[in-house]
Design an enzyme around this catalytic site. Sequence first.
Site, PDB file in Angstrom:
ATOM      1  N   CYS A 161       0.857  -1.193   0.000  1.00 30.03           N
ATOM      2  CA  CYS A 161       0.000   0.000   0.000  1.00 30.03           C
ATOM      3  C   CYS A 161       0.886   1.233   0.000  1.00 30.03           C
ATOM      4  CB  CYS A 161      -0.932   0.007   1.217  1.00 30.03           C
ATOM      5  SG  CYS A 161      -2.300   1.190   1.039  1.00 30.03           S
TER       6      CYS A 161
ATOM      7  N   CYS B  39      -3.840   6.244   0.041  1.00 31.88           N
ATOM      8  CA  CYS B  39      -3.312   4.951  -0.420  1.00 31.88           C
ATOM      9  C   CYS B  39      -2.884   4.956  -1.880  1.00 31.88           C
ATOM     10  CB  CYS B  39      -4.355   3.854  -0.169  1.00 31.88           C
ATOM     11  SG  CYS B  39      -4.790   3.712   1.576  1.00 31.88           S
TER      12      CYS B  39
ATOM     13  N   LYS C 294     -12.564  -4.659   1.691  1.00 32.68           N
ATOM     14  CA  LYS C 294     -12.017  -3.836   2.765  1.00 32.68           C
ATOM     15  C   LYS C 294     -12.920  -2.629   2.950  1.00 32.68           C
ATOM     16  CE  LYS C 294      -7.915  -1.302   4.155  1.00 32.68           C
ATOM     17  NZ  LYS C 294      -6.517  -0.981   3.851  1.00 32.68           N
TER      18      LYS C 294
ATOM     19  N   ARG D  33      -3.686   3.353  12.451  1.00 30.47           N
ATOM     20  CA  ARG D  33      -3.188   4.591  11.832  1.00 30.47           C
ATOM     21  C   ARG D  33      -2.288   5.345  12.793  1.00 30.47           C
ATOM     22  NH1 ARG D  33      -8.666   6.071   8.410  1.00 30.47           N
ATOM     23  NH2 ARG D  33      -8.636   4.107   7.230  1.00 30.47           N
TER      24      ARG D  33
ATOM     25  N   ARG E  97     -11.049   7.778   3.549  1.00 29.51           N
ATOM     26  CA  ARG E  97     -10.744   6.800   2.506  1.00 29.51           C
ATOM     27  C   ARG E  97     -12.006   6.269   1.818  1.00 29.51           C
ATOM     28  NH1 ARG E  97      -5.569   6.648   3.891  1.00 29.51           N
ATOM     29  NH2 ARG E  97      -4.746   5.604   5.748  1.00 29.51           N
TER      30      ARG E  97
ATOM     31  N   LYS F 123     -12.054  -7.621   5.631  1.00 28.13           N
ATOM     32  CA  LYS F 123     -11.475  -6.785   6.681  1.00 28.13           C
ATOM     33  C   LYS F 123     -12.370  -5.598   6.969  1.00 28.13           C
ATOM     34  CE  LYS F 123      -7.548  -3.828   7.324  1.00 28.13           C
ATOM     35  NZ  LYS F 123      -6.674  -2.973   6.602  1.00 28.13           N
TER      36      LYS F 123
ATOM     37  N   SER G 180      -6.836  -3.644  14.138  1.00 32.11           N
ATOM     38  CA  SER G 180      -6.324  -2.987  15.331  1.00 32.11           C
ATOM     39  C   SER G 180      -7.422  -2.603  16.332  1.00 32.11           C
ATOM     40  CB  SER G 180      -5.520  -1.751  14.923  1.00 32.11           C
ATOM     41  OG  SER G 180      -6.309  -0.878  14.123  1.00 32.11           O
TER      42      SER G 180
HETATM   43  C1  PBG Z   1      -3.094   0.092   4.714  1.00 31.38           C
HETATM   44  C2  PBG Z   1      -3.707  -0.739   5.773  1.00 31.38           C
HETATM   45  C3  PBG Z   1      -4.514  -0.360   6.848  1.00 31.38           C
HETATM   46  C4  PBG Z   1      -4.719  -1.507   7.618  1.00 31.38           C
HETATM   47  C5  PBG Z   1      -4.077  -2.548   6.974  1.00 31.38           C
HETATM   48  N1  PBG Z   1      -3.472  -2.059   5.824  1.00 31.38           N
HETATM   49  C6  PBG Z   1      -5.004   0.973   7.257  1.00 31.38           C
HETATM   50  C7  PBG Z   1      -6.022   1.681   6.485  1.00 31.38           C
HETATM   51  O1  PBG Z   1      -6.554   1.215   5.479  1.00 31.38           O
HETATM   52  O2  PBG Z   1      -6.282   2.821   6.875  1.00 31.38           O
HETATM   53  C8  PBG Z   1      -5.486  -1.573   8.907  1.00 31.38           C
HETATM   54  C9  PBG Z   1      -5.079  -2.674   9.826  1.00 31.38           C
HETATM   55  C10 PBG Z   1      -5.576  -2.556  11.223  1.00 31.38           C
HETATM   56  O3  PBG Z   1      -6.376  -1.672  11.584  1.00 31.38           O
HETATM   57  O4  PBG Z   1      -5.157  -3.392  12.013  1.00 31.38           O
HETATM   58  N2  PBG Z   1      -3.976   0.632   3.813  1.00 31.38           N
END
Ligand code: PBG
Length: 326
Positions: free
Chosen positions: A117, A127, A193, A203, A215, A246, A272
């Site tokens: 990414c 991204c 996603k 983040r 996003r 996800k 997370s």
């Molecule tokens: C990168 C990415 C993200 C996550 C995984 N790859 C952040 C986002 O899309 O803002 C999130 C993973 C998590 O919250 O554990 N784009």
Amino acid sequence: MLIRPRRLRKGDTLRRMVRETRVDKSSLIYPMFVKEGQGIVEEIDTMPGQFRYSVDTMGRKLEDLQKAGVNAVMFFGLPDHKDSCGSQAYDENGIVQKALREARKQYPDMYLITDVCMCEYTDHGHCGLLTPDHYVDNDRTLDLLARTAVSHVAAGADMVAPSDMMDGRVLAIREALDANGYQETPIMSYAVKYASAFYGPFRDAAGSAPAFGDRKSYQMDFHNRREALKEAMLDVDEGADIIMVKPALSYLDIVREVKDMTDVPIAAYSVSGEYSMIKAAAKLGYVDEERIISETAISMYRAGADILLTYYAEEIASCMDRGIIG
Ligand code: PBG
């Protein structure tokens, strides 16, 4: 005659015998943050118990994981320099590339996956590349994602996992990998996603919050279900080997439907925010951490996940070892 489902619930031996969901440690992937610098083992404020490591310290965690029986990691990079085109993402001396070379050498049995990414590497935190009017430019970003994936594999990645949500990126990455002789490297696509508040702690961990806006023009609207099937099918058609959904916990219906509609392995990423909510509630003594992580993990497998990405990988492995789940 009374039908008695309780008959099969009497005693642990029988309950285990008739279990419908069986899991093992080979399905676990641990997401890991690697950072430029030296001697860094930095706890993430919003994710107590999770750390950022530099290349020289990450071995500690990799060893703990291997001891616990978790043999797959996914690297996220924290560069020391960001710019508008995220050049550290595809630099052969970028942080992820360095971590890969080192891990490949020191831990040959670890299966190394990378998140592909731009958001950790762009100064605007989006991204992909931006157009002059601040829209994320899909087609110009594809080339950079493909370069990033190729550079990861060249540095030792076993698998790449694009998480940017640009249209067509699985095909672009597949063609670039093939053109560079990496026909055998699988792609795990973050196909489904959602634009989610559950990424908040990540983040903070990765310093990748967008500098403006959100996003939602590339990640999915959480009101939508059929769109998830469209995204999953498109990525399978483009050559994705594994499809990811996800976040996990609030999207178990989606995990199930994508599982039923496709014929590829399904990964669920317990993100997370899922980790931090459990951690915080457990710290306050409101819930039993181990029982909550056991129950939530099994819910993801039960929904259809073949693979689970989780910051609790070590703890879940331990629950499996002790027969709490299995
Ligand atoms: C990168 C990415 C993200 C996550 C995984 N790859 C952040 C986002 O899309 O803002 C999130 C993973 C998590 O919250 O554990 N784009």
